[in-house]
Design a protein around this motif. Sequence first.
Motif, PDB file in Angstrom:
ATOM      1  N   PHE A   1       0.641  -0.620  -0.077  1.00 24.80           N
ATOM      2  CA  PHE A   1       0.325   0.554  -0.270  1.00 24.80           C
ATOM      3  C   PHE A   1       0.885   0.920   0.114  1.00 24.80           C
ATOM      4  CE2 PHE A   1      -2.503   3.660   2.028  1.00 24.80           C
ATOM      5  CZ  PHE A   1      -3.369   3.604   1.546  1.00 24.80           C
ATOM      6  N   ASP A   2       2.209   1.203   1.154  1.00 21.98           N
ATOM      7  CA  ASP A   2       2.592   2.459   1.051  1.00 21.98           C
ATOM      8  C   ASP A   2       3.624   2.562  -0.285  1.00 21.98           C
ATOM      9  OD1 ASP A   2       1.837   3.020   3.374  1.00 21.98           O
ATOM     10  OD2 ASP A   2       3.714   2.470   4.616  1.00 21.98           O
ATOM     11  N   THR A   3       4.087   1.752  -1.178  1.00 18.61           N
ATOM     12  CA  THR A   3       4.588   1.530  -2.060  1.00 18.61           C
ATOM     13  C   THR A   3       4.095   1.879  -3.758  1.00 18.61           C
ATOM     14  OG1 THR A   3       5.844  -0.349  -1.638  1.00 18.61           O
ATOM     15  CG2 THR A   3       5.867   0.295  -4.423  1.00 18.61           C
ATOM     16  N   ILE A   4       2.474   1.548  -3.249  1.00 16.38           N
ATOM     17  CA  ILE A   4       2.016   2.260  -4.507  1.00 16.38           C
ATOM     18  C   ILE A   4       1.378   4.398  -3.860  1.00 16.38           C
ATOM     19  CG2 ILE A   4      -0.898   1.781  -5.329  1.00 16.38           C
ATOM     20  CD1 ILE A   4      -0.469  -0.671  -5.427  1.00 16.38           C
ATOM     21  N   ARG A   5       0.882   4.020  -2.790  1.00 18.77           N
ATOM     22  CA  ARG A   5       0.375   5.340  -2.695  1.00 18.77           C
ATOM     23  C   ARG A   5       2.215   6.281  -2.829  1.00 18.77           C
ATOM     24  NH1 ARG A   5      -2.855   9.399  -2.295  1.00 18.77           N
ATOM     25  NH2 ARG A   5      -2.482  10.992  -0.560  1.00 18.77           N
ATOM     26  N   ALA A   6       3.028   6.035  -2.736  1.00 15.66           N
ATOM     27  CA  ALA A   6       4.414   7.313  -2.564  1.00 15.66           C
ATOM     28  C   ALA A   6       4.311   7.345  -4.349  1.00 15.66           C
ATOM     29  CB  ALA A   6       5.864   6.500  -2.056  1.00 15.66           C
ATOM     30  N   ALA A   7       3.889   6.150  -4.969  1.00  9.19           N
ATOM     31  CA  ALA A   7       4.223   6.408  -6.347  1.00  9.19           C
ATOM     32  C   ALA A   7       2.693   7.306  -6.871  1.00  9.19           C
ATOM     33  CB  ALA A   7       4.097   4.854  -7.316  1.00  9.19           C
ATOM     34  N   SER A   8       1.676   7.119  -6.638  1.00  6.03           N
ATOM     35  CA  SER A   8       0.911   8.565  -6.603  1.00  6.03           C
ATOM     36  C   SER A   8       1.264   9.541  -6.288  1.00  6.03           C
ATOM     37  CB  SER A   8      -0.502   7.348  -5.911  1.00  6.03           C
ATOM     38  OG  SER A   8      -1.117   6.231  -6.428  1.00  6.03           O
ATOM     39  N   VAL A   9       1.703   9.828  -5.032  1.00 10.50           N
ATOM     40  CA  VAL A   9       1.982  11.190  -4.610  1.00 10.50           C
ATOM     41  C   VAL A   9       3.080  11.387  -5.494  1.00 10.50           C
ATOM     42  CG1 VAL A   9       3.094  11.909  -3.171  1.00 10.50           C
ATOM     43  CG2 VAL A   9       0.807  11.089  -2.802  1.00 10.50           C
ATOM     44  N   ALA A  10       3.640  10.819  -6.424  1.00  7.85           N
ATOM     45  CA  ALA A  10       4.955  11.168  -6.870  1.00  7.85           C
ATOM     46  C   ALA A  10       4.646  11.508  -8.552  1.00  7.85           C
ATOM     47  CB  ALA A  10       6.219  10.352  -7.399  1.00  7.85           C
ATOM     48  N   GLN A  11       3.687  10.917  -8.867  1.00  7.37           N
ATOM     49  CA  GLN A  11       2.508  11.270 -10.010  1.00  7.37           C
ATOM     50  C   GLN A  11       2.024  12.931 -10.408  1.00  7.37           C
ATOM     51  OE1 GLN A  11       3.349  10.067 -12.495  1.00  7.37           O
ATOM     52  NE2 GLN A  11       5.408   8.751 -12.121  1.00  7.37           N
ATOM     53  N   ARG A  12       1.618  13.039  -9.056  1.00 11.00           N
ATOM     54  CA  ARG A  12       0.417  14.187  -8.012  1.00 11.00           C
ATOM     55  C   ARG A  12       1.596  15.429  -8.605  1.00 11.00           C
ATOM     56  NH1 ARG A  12      -3.491  17.575  -8.931  1.00 11.00           N
ATOM     57  NH2 ARG A  12      -3.369  18.656  -7.295  1.00 11.00           N
ATOM     58  N   ARG A  13       2.838  14.688  -7.684  1.00  8.36           N
ATOM     59  CA  ARG A  13       3.294  16.190  -7.952  1.00  8.36           C
ATOM     60  C   ARG A  13       3.919  16.254  -9.476  1.00  8.36           C
ATOM     61  NH1 ARG A  13       6.706  13.749  -3.647  1.00  8.36           N
ATOM     62  NH2 ARG A  13       5.717  13.926  -1.652  1.00  8.36           N
ATOM     63  N   ARG A  14       3.977  15.293 -10.284  1.00  7.01           N
ATOM     64  CA  ARG A  14       4.899  15.935 -11.916  1.00  7.01           C
ATOM     65  C   ARG A  14       3.339  15.865 -12.693  1.00  7.01           C
ATOM     66  NH1 ARG A  14       8.238  11.128 -15.129  1.00  7.01           N
ATOM     67  NH2 ARG A  14      10.388  11.657 -14.272  1.00  7.01           N
ATOM     68  N   PHE A  15       2.430  16.057 -12.409  1.00  8.15           N
ATOM     69  CA  PHE A  15       0.592  16.370 -12.421  1.00  8.15           C
ATOM     70  C   PHE A  15       0.791  18.455 -12.217  1.00  8.15           C
ATOM     71  CE2 PHE A  15      -3.366  17.513 -11.927  1.00  8.15           C
ATOM     72  CZ  PHE A  15      -4.078  17.015 -13.300  1.00  8.15           C
ATOM     73  N   ASP A  16       1.035  18.688 -11.406  1.00 10.35           N
ATOM     74  CA  ASP A  16       1.750  19.986 -11.136  1.00 10.35           C
ATOM     75  C   ASP A  16       2.335  20.749 -11.936  1.00 10.35           C
ATOM     76  OD1 ASP A  16      -0.941  19.859  -9.617  1.00 10.35           O
ATOM     77  OD2 ASP A  16       0.866  19.431  -7.505  1.00 10.35           O
ATOM     78  N   GLU A  17       3.425  20.136 -12.618  1.00  9.77           N
ATOM     79  CA  GLU A  17       3.888  20.630 -13.248  1.00  9.77           C
ATOM     80  C   GLU A  17       3.876  19.987 -14.623  1.00  9.77           C
ATOM     81  OE1 GLU A  17       8.609  21.030 -12.350  1.00  9.77           O
ATOM     82  OE2 GLU A  17       7.828  19.454 -10.593  1.00  9.77           O
TER      83      GLU A  17
END
Length: 182
Positions: A71-87
């Motif tokens: 769960f933590d691995t998938i969550r960390a990858a999703s948060v990283a994609q969210r940061r990329r989405f902001d740029e």
Amino acid sequence: MAKRGRTSRRQRTASEAARLAQAPPPQRVQSSPAAEAPAPAQLAWPNRAGGAQVSVCSSDCQVCVGARERFDTIRAASVAQRRRFDEPARYPYAAGKHTLHRAGCREVEQSVGHVGGDDSVWMHGALTRFAHDDSLNSGWATHMRMMDTQEAAAWVTERIGPRGGHRYRLCRICTPALPAAG
């Protein structure tokens, strides 16, 4: 009367009834309680929208403890994609499983745009749903990959078949231009 070698509907019905009368009744197979994952404890917390309730397990649930690392691995990858989405200027492309999008596409917005912060009670409920139901809700996980131009060109190249055929689609909503191979 049926033709030679054929049976009439009445004959088939009678033979089926006779076969069922001779057959033993079907047996119910009971699964062992150890084989099933235990249901989560029903601790109710209001969800983010204030509507339905989020059920969470107690902190010592072994099913949730076992699923926590994944769960933590998938969550960390999703948060990283969210940061990329902001740029979007830096990461102009997004890819799903088979489709290439522009970063500003509404499909991407629906998937990546809703990945939010770390609200502990809400995230604990998401862990419970993930551990017990294997649910990947878009509220905490994304299924899109935000990419810069070089990553998108590599993604397209990976999806060209051995005979030159395309094994990907371009989104029909945002119609992205193919990235230049670099």
